[in-house]
Design a protein around this motif. Structure first.
Motif, PDB file in Angstrom:
ATOM      1  N   HIS A 225       0.947  -1.069   0.062  1.00 27.19           N
ATOM      2  CA  HIS A 225      -0.112   0.057   0.108  1.00 27.19           C
ATOM      3  C   HIS A 225       0.837   1.141  -0.013  1.00 27.19           C
ATOM      4  O   HIS A 225       0.329   2.539  -0.798  1.00 27.19           O
ATOM      5  CB  HIS A 225      -0.806  -0.068   1.277  1.00 27.19           C
ATOM      6  CG  HIS A 225      -2.034  -0.758   1.111  1.00 27.19           C
ATOM      7  ND1 HIS A 225      -2.841  -1.064  -0.191  1.00 27.19           N
ATOM      8  CD2 HIS A 225      -2.657  -1.891   2.053  1.00 27.19           C
ATOM      9  CE1 HIS A 225      -3.854  -2.086   0.235  1.00 27.19           C
ATOM     10  NE2 HIS A 225      -3.821  -2.331   1.334  1.00 27.19           N
ATOM     11  N   TYR A 226       2.060   1.395   0.837  1.00 27.59           N
ATOM     12  CA  TYR A 226       3.069   2.493   0.818  1.00 27.59           C
ATOM     13  C   TYR A 226       3.465   2.784  -0.684  1.00 27.59           C
ATOM     14  O   TYR A 226       3.495   3.697  -0.956  1.00 27.59           O
ATOM     15  CB  TYR A 226       3.782   2.224   1.737  1.00 27.59           C
ATOM     16  CG  TYR A 226       5.023   3.269   1.937  1.00 27.59           C
ATOM     17  CD1 TYR A 226       4.569   4.443   2.628  1.00 27.59           C
ATOM     18  CD2 TYR A 226       6.084   3.400   1.368  1.00 27.59           C
ATOM     19  CE1 TYR A 226       5.404   5.363   2.779  1.00 27.59           C
ATOM     20  CE2 TYR A 226       7.000   4.338   1.457  1.00 27.59           C
ATOM     21  CZ  TYR A 226       6.739   5.465   1.997  1.00 27.59           C
ATOM     22  OH  TYR A 226       7.488   6.600   2.187  1.00 27.59           O
ATOM     23  N   PHE A 227       3.979   1.770  -1.314  1.00 29.53           N
ATOM     24  CA  PHE A 227       4.558   1.970  -2.644  1.00 29.53           C
ATOM     25  C   PHE A 227       3.379   2.232  -3.488  1.00 29.53           C
ATOM     26  O   PHE A 227       3.747   3.162  -4.373  1.00 29.53           O
ATOM     27  CB  PHE A 227       5.159   0.649  -3.485  1.00 29.53           C
ATOM     28  CG  PHE A 227       6.367   0.419  -2.572  1.00 29.53           C
ATOM     29  CD1 PHE A 227       7.441   1.246  -2.324  1.00 29.53           C
ATOM     30  CD2 PHE A 227       6.785  -1.034  -2.188  1.00 29.53           C
ATOM     31  CE1 PHE A 227       8.579   0.887  -1.384  1.00 29.53           C
ATOM     32  CE2 PHE A 227       7.665  -1.212  -1.620  1.00 29.53           C
ATOM     33  CZ  PHE A 227       9.094  -0.366  -1.268  1.00 29.53           C
ATOM     34  N   GLY A 228       2.320   1.738  -3.451  1.00 28.94           N
ATOM     35  CA  GLY A 228       0.969   2.303  -4.060  1.00 28.94           C
ATOM     36  C   GLY A 228       0.716   3.806  -4.165  1.00 28.94           C
ATOM     37  O   GLY A 228       0.375   4.459  -4.810  1.00 28.94           O
ATOM     38  N   SER A 229       0.671   4.160  -2.708  1.00 27.27           N
ATOM     39  CA  SER A 229       0.551   5.585  -2.423  1.00 27.27           C
ATOM     40  C   SER A 229       1.394   6.497  -2.985  1.00 27.27           C
ATOM     41  O   SER A 229       1.244   7.633  -3.324  1.00 27.27           O
ATOM     42  CB  SER A 229       0.379   5.815  -0.820  1.00 27.27           C
ATOM     43  OG  SER A 229       1.711   5.317  -0.092  1.00 27.27           O
ATOM     44  N   LEU A 230       2.765   5.944  -3.155  1.00 26.05           N
ATOM     45  CA  LEU A 230       3.677   6.797  -3.649  1.00 26.05           C
ATOM     46  C   LEU A 230       3.644   7.320  -5.395  1.00 26.05           C
ATOM     47  O   LEU A 230       3.847   8.291  -5.703  1.00 26.05           O
ATOM     48  CB  LEU A 230       4.892   6.220  -3.481  1.00 26.05           C
ATOM     49  CG  LEU A 230       5.615   6.259  -2.180  1.00 26.05           C
ATOM     50  CD1 LEU A 230       6.924   5.572  -2.112  1.00 26.05           C
ATOM     51  CD2 LEU A 230       5.938   7.578  -1.466  1.00 26.05           C
ATOM     52  N   THR A 231       2.634   6.364  -5.838  1.00 28.88           N
ATOM     53  CA  THR A 231       2.688   6.541  -7.109  1.00 28.88           C
ATOM     54  C   THR A 231       1.449   6.976  -7.759  1.00 28.88           C
ATOM     55  O   THR A 231       1.005   7.290  -8.938  1.00 28.88           O
ATOM     56  CB  THR A 231       3.046   5.047  -7.897  1.00 28.88           C
ATOM     57  OG1 THR A 231       2.099   4.124  -7.384  1.00 28.88           O
ATOM     58  CG2 THR A 231       4.301   4.661  -7.603  1.00 28.88           C
ATOM     59  N   GLY A 232       0.515   7.034  -6.609  1.00 27.18           N
ATOM     60  CA  GLY A 232      -0.966   7.402  -7.158  1.00 27.18           C
ATOM     61  C   GLY A 232      -2.066   7.635  -5.955  1.00 27.18           C
ATOM     62  O   GLY A 232      -1.386   7.183  -4.890  1.00 27.18           O
ATOM     63  N   LYS A 233      -2.978   8.274  -6.102  1.00 24.09           N
ATOM     64  CA  LYS A 233      -4.051   8.614  -5.269  1.00 24.09           C
ATOM     65  C   LYS A 233      -4.865   7.374  -4.875  1.00 24.09           C
ATOM     66  O   LYS A 233      -5.048   6.458  -5.586  1.00 24.09           O
ATOM     67  CB  LYS A 233      -4.932   9.731  -5.642  1.00 24.09           C
ATOM     68  CG  LYS A 233      -4.138  10.993  -5.894  1.00 24.09           C
ATOM     69  CD  LYS A 233      -5.111  12.209  -6.291  1.00 24.09           C
ATOM     70  CE  LYS A 233      -4.471  13.316  -6.793  1.00 24.09           C
ATOM     71  NZ  LYS A 233      -5.510  14.326  -7.076  1.00 24.09           N
ATOM     72  N   THR A 234      -5.200   7.465  -3.548  1.00 23.32           N
ATOM     73  CA  THR A 234      -6.080   6.550  -2.771  1.00 23.32           C
ATOM     74  C   THR A 234      -7.144   7.062  -2.082  1.00 23.32           C
ATOM     75  O   THR A 234      -6.819   7.708  -1.099  1.00 23.32           O
ATOM     76  CB  THR A 234      -5.228   5.274  -1.903  1.00 23.32           C
ATOM     77  OG1 THR A 234      -4.332   4.768  -2.695  1.00 23.32           O
ATOM     78  CG2 THR A 234      -6.350   4.408  -1.553  1.00 23.32           C
ATOM     79  N   ASP A 235      -8.508   7.058  -2.752  1.00 24.56           N
ATOM     80  CA  ASP A 235      -9.647   7.458  -1.800  1.00 24.56           C
ATOM     81  C   ASP A 235     -10.104   6.500  -0.990  1.00 24.56           C
ATOM     82  O   ASP A 235     -10.770   5.731  -1.348  1.00 24.56           O
ATOM     83  CB  ASP A 235     -10.575   7.964  -2.925  1.00 24.56           C
ATOM     84  CG  ASP A 235     -11.431   8.997  -2.258  1.00 24.56           C
ATOM     85  OD1 ASP A 235     -11.941   8.807  -0.858  1.00 24.56           O
ATOM     86  OD2 ASP A 235     -11.839  10.163  -2.691  1.00 24.56           O
ATOM     87  N   VAL A 236      -9.852   6.427   0.319  1.00 27.08           N
ATOM     88  CA  VAL A 236     -10.284   5.475   1.328  1.00 27.08           C
ATOM     89  C   VAL A 236     -11.794   5.240   1.480  1.00 27.08           C
ATOM     90  O   VAL A 236     -12.345   4.298   1.585  1.00 27.08           O
ATOM     91  CB  VAL A 236      -9.500   5.624   2.552  1.00 27.08           C
ATOM     92  CG1 VAL A 236     -10.107   4.568   3.639  1.00 27.08           C
ATOM     93  CG2 VAL A 236      -8.133   5.753   2.613  1.00 27.08           C
ATOM     94  N   ALA A 237     -12.578   6.454   1.252  1.00 29.63           N
ATOM     95  CA  ALA A 237     -13.858   6.435   1.305  1.00 29.63           C
ATOM     96  C   ALA A 237     -14.555   5.811   0.409  1.00 29.63           C
ATOM     97  O   ALA A 237     -15.583   5.101   0.532  1.00 29.63           O
ATOM     98  CB  ALA A 237     -14.543   7.781   1.491  1.00 29.63           C
TER      99      ALA A 237
END
Length: 634
Positions: A225-237
């Motif tokens: 998840h950390y690597f994914g957040s470095l490359t793109g946005k994640t809307d948790v809601a």
């Protein structure tokens, strides 16, 4: 030199033994060669000068001895193995063993590869260690991962408290509290709490969800998840909606119950004669709602973030009422009510005329929408005479009544009056029917409940069973006069009575004289007789006064003298006359009732002295009257 070679050879052999277990045949041959080479060398070399033995030389020698022992044991094992194989049925092909030179060449080639592999392994371990460290570090970080959003709000790098503060400032809870508005057929509406449905988070829950992303117990997953957040946005809601299907279904089923109530009932027509209309609800009791389809569509709308949802499908098909059959049942001509021909005056009820336009009814039903009430007008024709009006004619009027008093009567006489009155009460006479007092009351006996009381008999006052019932017959006679009923048979008392004027009374005895009258009216009459406070007797005659006529009574009283002693009064004569008037007060008829003479009691007549020499009273002719036969009375 020889010692160095032996040490070198011994070390080489030992090194080969440690790195790899030699094959038995090869090891045996090599051992023999090395043993022969060593022996020859020892024989060709002069004996070295004896040196003092050092600890190191002792160690080397012990090692050489140990090596020789191992070689000997190995050779013995190889010989045993060879003997065993020789005994096997099929000889095995001996494995070709590479030469020592080939082994040395292989070791020279493998050296660089092993080195490279060792370097790669070290680097991999370093990278793995770094990743493990990073995974632990990001899993335990106190802030959200970078590029973490909540419904478009950037909360990356914030602590949960900072996230909550930012969400509150953005009005998060007000937005989350906005419900999902659901519309179903038949105007059924309800609201779903999106927070309860699991698709909207409170500010606190959202802040916790944002931090929970990448901070789970799975460090490896957190690192991804950390690597994914470095490359793109994640809307948790949006990434983590937890739709509560049970809540959605429960609320939908409540709304479906409201729908069921609205479409309940019967589609059968209701005939309302009072309001002259036929009503039919199109589709009542035939429509249904597919709850599963509503839940599926509603769930998809919730997950899609919609704030409203409409479902319009209705299952079921309305059935048109059988208007042709209904017409056959309702279509009728009006008919007046009438009395039965058997003379019982039983009312045959009226029939209300009714009909409607069948074609118009079908067209109206086709045009109506689902659950719409279709109203079809009825053509109602009221009859001229209704059953209610006929029944209302019967006994509606008090045609005549009379009240007399018996306050001074004794107990037995009161009993007889009450008993006779009870036998009259409720008696109905049909038109043309003749009433007989004696037939109605019956013979006066103790067995019938009558008691002894004062009565007139043979010109005397005596105690007689049933004494006093003449007051009942006289009261009845007076009531019939006012009711304008026809007198058939009536006799006045021998003496005057104190409860009615002269001419209004009617005496009876068993079996005669009797009092009779006829119902000469168009409708039945009913006699109502009752006593009040053991002092008064009232008799009413109820019937139908169709023309509003009424009766007034007058009576004429005369003095009766003895025919011999013309100046001696022996009694009174009396006659009642009916004067019949129409509703406007015009005299339309006059009827004279029978004339009667009422005698004085003997002790009350003033006879001259010569009377007592044998004269008696006689019937007299009264001017304007008829000769009257006097009977003993009660």
């Amino acid at each position: 030199m020889a010692n160095r070679n032996e040490r070198s050879g011994g070390a080489h052999a030992a090194g080969a033994h440690v790195r790899r277990a030699p094959e038995k045949g090869a090891e045996d041959s090599r051992s023999r060669r090395e043993s022969t080479r060593g022996t020859d060398a020892q024989r060709s070399r002069p004996a070295p000068a004896r040196r003092a033995e050092t600890p190191r030389s002792r160690t080397d020698r012990a090692a050489e001895q140990s090596l020789d022992e191992r070689r000997a044991r190995l050779a013995a094992e190889q010989r045993r193995e060879a003997a065993r194989r020789a005994q096997e049925p099929e000889a095995r092909q001996p494995r070709r063993t590479p030469s020592a030179r080939a082994r040395r060449r292989r070791r020279k080639k493998a050296g660089p590869v092993k080195t490279a592999l060792a370097i790669i392994l070290v680097l991999a371990l370093l990278v793995l260690g770094a990743l493990v460290y990073l995974a632990i570090h990001v899993s335990e970080s106190p802030t959200n991962f970078p590029n973490v959003y909540l419904n478009g709000i950037d909360v990356g790098g914030l602590t949960p408290a900072q996230t909550l503060e930012k969400l509150n400032a953005a009005g998060w809870d007000a937005d989350a509290a906005e419900p999902m508005v659901v519309t179903l057929p038949m105007d059924v509406r309800f609201e779903l709490d999106r927070r309860s449905a699991g698709v909207a988070l409170t500010a606190e829950t959202a802040a916790a969800a944002a931090y929970r992303f990448g901070h789970s117990a799975d460090a490896y997953q957190n690192l991804l998840h950390y690597f994914g957040s470095l490359t793109g946005k994640t809307d948790v809601a949006l990434e983590f909606p937890a739709l509560d299907q049970n809540y959605v279904r429960e609320e939908t089923e409540k709304a479906a119950a409201m729908f069921a109530v609205k479409v309940s009932g019967s589609g059968e027509p209701e005939v309302d004669l009072e309001n002259a209309v036929i009503r039919a609800v199109k589709g009542a009791g035939e429509l249904s709602l597919n709850t599963d389809a509503v839940v599926a569509g509603l769930s998809a709308a919730l997950l899609d973030g919609q704030r409203s949802y409409s479902y319009e499908q209705i299952d079921g098909m309305p059935t048109m009422p059988d208007f042709d059959r209904l017409f056959t049942e309702l279509d009728v001509e009006p008919q007046d009510a009438y009395f039965a021909d058997d003379g019982s005056f039983t009312v045959i009820d009226d029939v209300v005329g009714c009909t409607f336009d069948v074609t118009g009814a079908k067209d109206a039903w086709q045009r109506a929408g689902l659950m719409e009430t279709v109203e079809i007008p009825l053509t109602i024709t009221e009859p001229a005479v209704t059953g209610e009006s006929l029944r209302g004619l019967l006994f509606r009027d008090v045609l005549g009544y009379q009240t007399t008093t018996f306050a001074s009567s004794g107990e037995n006489r009161i009993n007889n009056i009450k008993l006779a009155a009870s036998k009259l009460d409720g008696l109905v006479l049909m038109p043309g029917e003749t009433f007989s007092y004696n037939d109605t009351i019956g013979q006066r006996t103790k067995e019938a409940g009558f008691l002894e009381a004062g009565a007139y008999a043979d010109g005397e006052v005596v105690q007689e069973i049933g004494g006093g019932i003449c007051q009942v017959s006289s009261t009845l006679y007076c009531a019939t006069l006012f009711a304008n009923l026809e007198t058939v048979s009536r006799t006045n008392h021998y003496f005057r009575v104190d409860y009615l004027p002269i001419g209004y009374d009617a005496t009876v005895s068993w079996p005669k004289p009797d009092f009779k009258f006829r119902n000469n009216r168009e409708y039945p009459i009913r006699i109502i007789a009752y006593t009040t406070n053991d002092t008064d007797l009232t008799i009413e005659i109820h019937g139908t006064n169709v023309d509003g006529s009424y009766v007034e009574l007058t009576n004429a009283t005369y003095v009766v003298f003895d025919t011999t002693y013309t100046n001696v009064q022996t009694g009174w004569g009396g006659q009642v006359t009916r004067h019949v008037y129409d509703a406007s007060g015009n005299l339309i008829n006059t009827i004279n009732e029978p004339y009667g003479i009422y005698n004085k009691h003997a002790e009350d007549i003033d006879w001259p002295p010569e009377y007592y020499s044998g004269q008696t009273a006689a019937n007299v002719d009264i001017p304007g009257g008829d000769a009257v036969i006097i009977y003993p009375g009660g």
